[in-house]
Motif scaffolding. Sequence first.
Motif, mmCIF file in Angstrom:
data_model
loop_
_atom_site.group_PDB
_atom_site.id
_atom_site.type_symbol
_atom_site.label_atom_id
_atom_site.label_comp_id
_atom_site.label_asym_id
_atom_site.label_seq_id
_atom_site.Cartn_x
_atom_site.Cartn_y
_atom_site.Cartn_z
ATOM 1 N N LEU A 12 0.720 -1.267 0.113
ATOM 2 C CA LEU A 12 0.064 0.223 -0.229
ATOM 3 C C LEU A 12 0.875 1.280 -0.226
ATOM 4 C CD1 LEU A 12 -2.901 0.866 -0.320
ATOM 5 C CD2 LEU A 12 -2.744 1.103 2.305
ATOM 6 N N ALA A 13 1.833 1.266 0.550
ATOM 7 C CA ALA A 13 3.023 2.383 0.886
ATOM 8 C C ALA A 13 3.453 2.669 -0.644
ATOM 9 C CB ALA A 13 4.067 2.202 1.702
ATOM 10 N N ARG A 14 3.867 1.542 -1.504
ATOM 11 C CA ARG A 14 4.123 1.835 -2.800
ATOM 12 C C ARG A 14 2.952 2.407 -3.612
ATOM 13 N NH1 ARG A 14 6.492 -3.209 -1.631
ATOM 14 N NH2 ARG A 14 4.802 -4.501 -3.162
ATOM 15 N N HIS A 15 1.862 1.893 -3.479
ATOM 16 C CA HIS A 15 0.801 2.260 -4.284
ATOM 17 C C HIS A 15 0.507 3.718 -4.046
ATOM 18 C CE1 HIS A 15 -2.207 1.156 -6.959
ATOM 19 N NE2 HIS A 15 -3.283 1.620 -6.343
ATOM 20 N N CYS A 16 0.770 4.283 -2.831
ATOM 21 C CA CYS A 16 0.527 5.770 -2.516
ATOM 22 C C CYS A 16 1.536 6.451 -3.492
ATOM 23 C CB CYS A 16 0.754 5.898 -1.068
ATOM 24 S SG CYS A 16 -0.556 5.511 0.157
ATOM 25 N N ASP A 17 2.695 5.828 -3.222
ATOM 26 C CA ASP A 17 3.608 6.818 -4.235
ATOM 27 C C ASP A 17 3.465 6.725 -5.646
ATOM 28 O OD1 ASP A 17 5.369 7.750 -2.288
ATOM 29 O OD2 ASP A 17 6.891 6.136 -2.511
ATOM 30 N N GLU A 18 2.783 5.709 -6.312
ATOM 31 C CA GLU A 18 2.482 5.429 -7.631
ATOM 32 C C GLU A 18 1.215 6.381 -7.847
ATOM 33 O OE1 GLU A 18 4.484 0.903 -7.609
ATOM 34 O OE2 GLU A 18 2.185 1.194 -7.968
ATOM 35 N N GLN A 19 0.217 6.439 -7.167
ATOM 36 C CA GLN A 19 -1.023 6.695 -7.495
ATOM 37 C C GLN A 19 -1.378 8.288 -7.223
ATOM 38 O OE1 GLN A 19 -3.428 5.086 -9.592
ATOM 39 N NE2 GLN A 19 -1.362 3.771 -9.795
ATOM 40 N N ILE A 20 -0.738 8.754 -5.968
ATOM 41 C CA ILE A 20 -1.123 10.002 -5.488
ATOM 42 C C ILE A 20 0.125 10.978 -5.984
ATOM 43 C CG2 ILE A 20 -1.455 11.490 -3.325
ATOM 44 C CD1 ILE A 20 -3.544 9.059 -3.938
#
Length: 589
Positions: A206-214
């Motif tokens: 989820l931390a990686r996804h935050c970086d990728e999507q936000i």
Amino acid sequence: MVNVRIRSARTTRLLNRLQARVQARRGRATGFVSSPEPRSIGHFAKGRQLCAGNILFAGHLVETEGKSLWSIAPPGSAFAEAMHGFTWLDDLAAVGDAKARATARTWVWEWIASYGAGQGPGWAADVAGRRVIRWITHAQFLLRGQDKPASDAFFRSLSGQTRFLARRWRAARPGLPRFEALTGLIYAGLSIEGHDDVADPAVQALARHCDEQIDADGGLATRSPEHLMEVLTLLNWCVEALTASDRPVPAEFGTAIARIAPTLRALRHADGGLARFHGGGRGLDGRLDQALAASGTRTRPDLGALHMGFARLAAGRTTVIADAAAPPAGPSSADGHASTLAFEVTSGRRPIVVNCGSGAIFGDAWRRAGRATPSHSTLGLDGYSSARLGAPARHDGMLEEWLEEVPADVIAETSRLSDGMRVELAHDGYRMSHGLTHARTLELTIDGRGLVGEDVLATLSDGDESRFDRQLHGGTPGGVPFSVRFHLHPDVDAALDLSGAAVSLALKSGEIWILRHDGSAEMTLEPSVYLEKGRLRPRAAKQVVLSGRAMAYATRVRWSLAKARETPNVMRDLAETDPFADLEAEESP
């Protein structure tokens, strides 16, 4: 022994006493290590309807007549997703009485019996994540007074769903669906005995996804304000769950929250609802306020900047939010709309100018119609949208239509004036087809009582002039027809004056606004619709249309929207605003 605990400073003592009593009374084991404190907002009126057997999901009303929820044949995929996502548990928990508890229990354990082994619908990763969050959040509401076989079945099903999420979360589409899948997995890993091993990988993912999507401006690729609010809500829940479990919160979570919160503040109208763009609605009442409060971020938005591609003008009790960027394209555009340069206006608690909204819950035809430019408050060429739908593509077994041929260049500049604020916008969505660029200027007075607009269709190069000339002498003799549309909220009472030069707009608050134009176009008052979640069918509304023909290399239309002189700046506004208050009387079949 029962070990259902919520690690919250406000409730620990009470729950420890309750736990001791339950342990002494039941003397059996549970699958919970901890259970997050309920944070979901339910709707009391909808919960009462559910208890009465009136199931209103995705624009369809079905009466169970004493039968099981799961005996219903879903009238559409959105209805089935609402059933299996279990967000209706929030509404039953909002009622919270014995009948609501009995209804919730019956439907949960019937689902376990019918679908708990992993067969049938409801096993998409995002839907499973949504379901796991609700089961864990409302576990005490469901399990209180249950016997051991029922509790064991509940925890076995949760364990199976956790294993499914651990395997399948990557199948969820990037963006909100993957945030839901990973949040459900984090909840499960932190709450259910024997699943600690899935928590840390899910947190890291989820931390990686935050970086990728936000992005750096706190926006999502889908450009949907409501999707962004739901992402903030999920991140807040993850932070609370990790903190309650004495686990570190990744820096990426805090960074994403700090970026999202001011963006959502910029996308909120004066009535507290979100701007309705790109498949999103105004949001559940109270959800946005709760998400912003839980974020702990008090940063205010920079009104001179764009926020997820939207421009905001605000003064007095008036807000104007305009789509100032190209719509999403490709996979991110499954819910995208051809709404470039469209705007919405709200005065106090009352929306005035709106977009029609997403028609997805009313079927494919309404969904396509809601995505087209004529369903938005902007200028459009008759028969054309500023972005076009491509051929349907299959994703996760469903056919989706993505936006293609979106505007290549969109310009937006916001400036402060001595007597207000101005935003200047332009897009080239009609350049390849007609050689025309649409430019729009919006100026809001410093007291919020007046909005002045100008729409221009112009050619910018010799090549544009050639394309425009071909349209004039070929496909559209007599000029290129265009329409500037102002879709009105259903609660606005509109009347066209006898001269056709102005429309009077009466709000339920008692305010009177007047929409005028410069006479370069024909003003008409025509039917429209307001597409709103939670309704049985589209709501009837009206729209003001300024229509004309572009016959030169530059065509200009000026208009204004202003409060009538006799309307005071502040009015006492006590009229009913609950969207479900009149549901049965107004929309029963």
